[in-house]
Scaffold this motif. Structure first.
Motif, mmCIF file in Angstrom:
data_model
loop_
_atom_site.group_PDB
_atom_site.id
_atom_site.type_symbol
_atom_site.label_atom_id
_atom_site.label_comp_id
_atom_site.label_asym_id
_atom_site.label_seq_id
_atom_site.Cartn_x
_atom_site.Cartn_y
_atom_site.Cartn_z
ATOM 1 N N HIS A 222 43.236 32.443 55.333
ATOM 2 C CA HIS A 222 44.643 32.546 54.966
ATOM 3 C C HIS A 222 44.802 33.002 53.519
ATOM 4 O O HIS A 222 44.025 32.633 52.652
ATOM 5 C CB HIS A 222 45.367 31.198 55.103
ATOM 6 N N HIS B 270 49.388 31.034 62.181
ATOM 7 C CA HIS B 270 49.631 32.397 61.718
ATOM 8 C C HIS B 270 48.917 33.380 62.648
ATOM 9 O O HIS B 270 47.839 33.095 63.165
ATOM 10 C CB HIS B 270 49.115 32.607 60.297
ATOM 11 N N SER C 280 40.458 36.896 62.828
ATOM 12 C CA SER C 280 39.820 35.651 62.350
ATOM 13 C C SER C 280 39.513 35.673 60.856
ATOM 14 O O SER C 280 38.409 35.351 60.420
ATOM 15 C CB SER C 280 38.550 35.367 63.153
ATOM 16 N N HIS D 215 45.156 36.641 56.842
ATOM 17 C CA HIS D 215 45.631 36.711 58.221
ATOM 18 C C HIS D 215 46.513 37.955 58.342
ATOM 19 O O HIS D 215 47.215 38.321 57.394
ATOM 20 C CB HIS D 215 46.522 35.512 58.564
ATOM 21 N N ASN E 296 46.525 35.996 63.652
ATOM 22 C CA ASN E 296 45.243 36.232 62.999
ATOM 23 C C ASN E 296 44.233 36.821 63.990
ATOM 24 O O ASN E 296 43.221 36.208 64.302
ATOM 25 C CB ASN E 296 44.729 34.900 62.422
#
Length: 172
Positions: A91, A83, A88, A100, A85
């Protein structure tokens, strides 16, 4: 005669500034390469609006995410990477520490295999910057076979990837 001297420099300058498009169409494909339709991305003040108009999916609830690589190699679309991101985060839209940037609400596909939906992605942009979808590796949109539970790491326990579309500049 003097007026033309002012117009020429303005024309030259306007041609030198190149901005990212504020609208992009992403064509989505299934694992055998059939087109499922398009997702239109439009820059908004509150983020990126995704207008989903697809056919040929299995009925039910499906996860949809923006991924970190602009490659959609079938049949498993692993080439799309994880995903998207850039900050960082963990999820899941339900995660207390934030999601994300590529996490999106689930899609609900009708019994005839079609889905028309409008989704907002508030943490991404088509403009330049850290959250831009125009990265060196590119980005893509992936649809999974199941729903995203909004918490399970790293991808919401949503099953295998069943559709993918590359996000590229200039595809309107």
């Amino acid at each position: 005669m003097k007026k033309s001297w002012f117009i020429i420099p303005l024309l030259l300058l306007s041609g030198c500034t190149q901005q990212n498009p504020t609208k992009v169409d992403v064509e989505m494909f299934n694992a055998v390469g059939d087109s499922l339709g398009k997702i239109k991305l439009t820059e908004q003040a509150s983020g990126l609006k995704l207008d989903v108009n697809l056919k040929g999916l299995s009925p039910g609830v499906h996860a949809i995410h923006i991924h970190e690589c602009g490659k959609c190699k079938p049949p498993e679309f692993i080439s799309a990477g994880n995903h998207y991101n850039p900050e960082s985060k963990e999820h899941g839209l339900l995660h207390p520490k934030g999601a994300h940037a590529g996490d999106l609400p689930n899609l609900i596909v009708e019994d005839d295999g079609s889905v028309k939906a409008e989704i907002m992605a508030p943490n991404v942009t088509l403009k330049d910057g850290k959250k831009s979808l125009y990265t060196k590796k590119g980005t893509s949109i992936v649809i999974d076979e199941g729903k995203d539970d909004g918490m399970t790491q790293p991808s919401g326990d949503s099953g295998k990837r069943i559709a993918c579309g590359e996000i590229t500049k200039g595809k309107k």
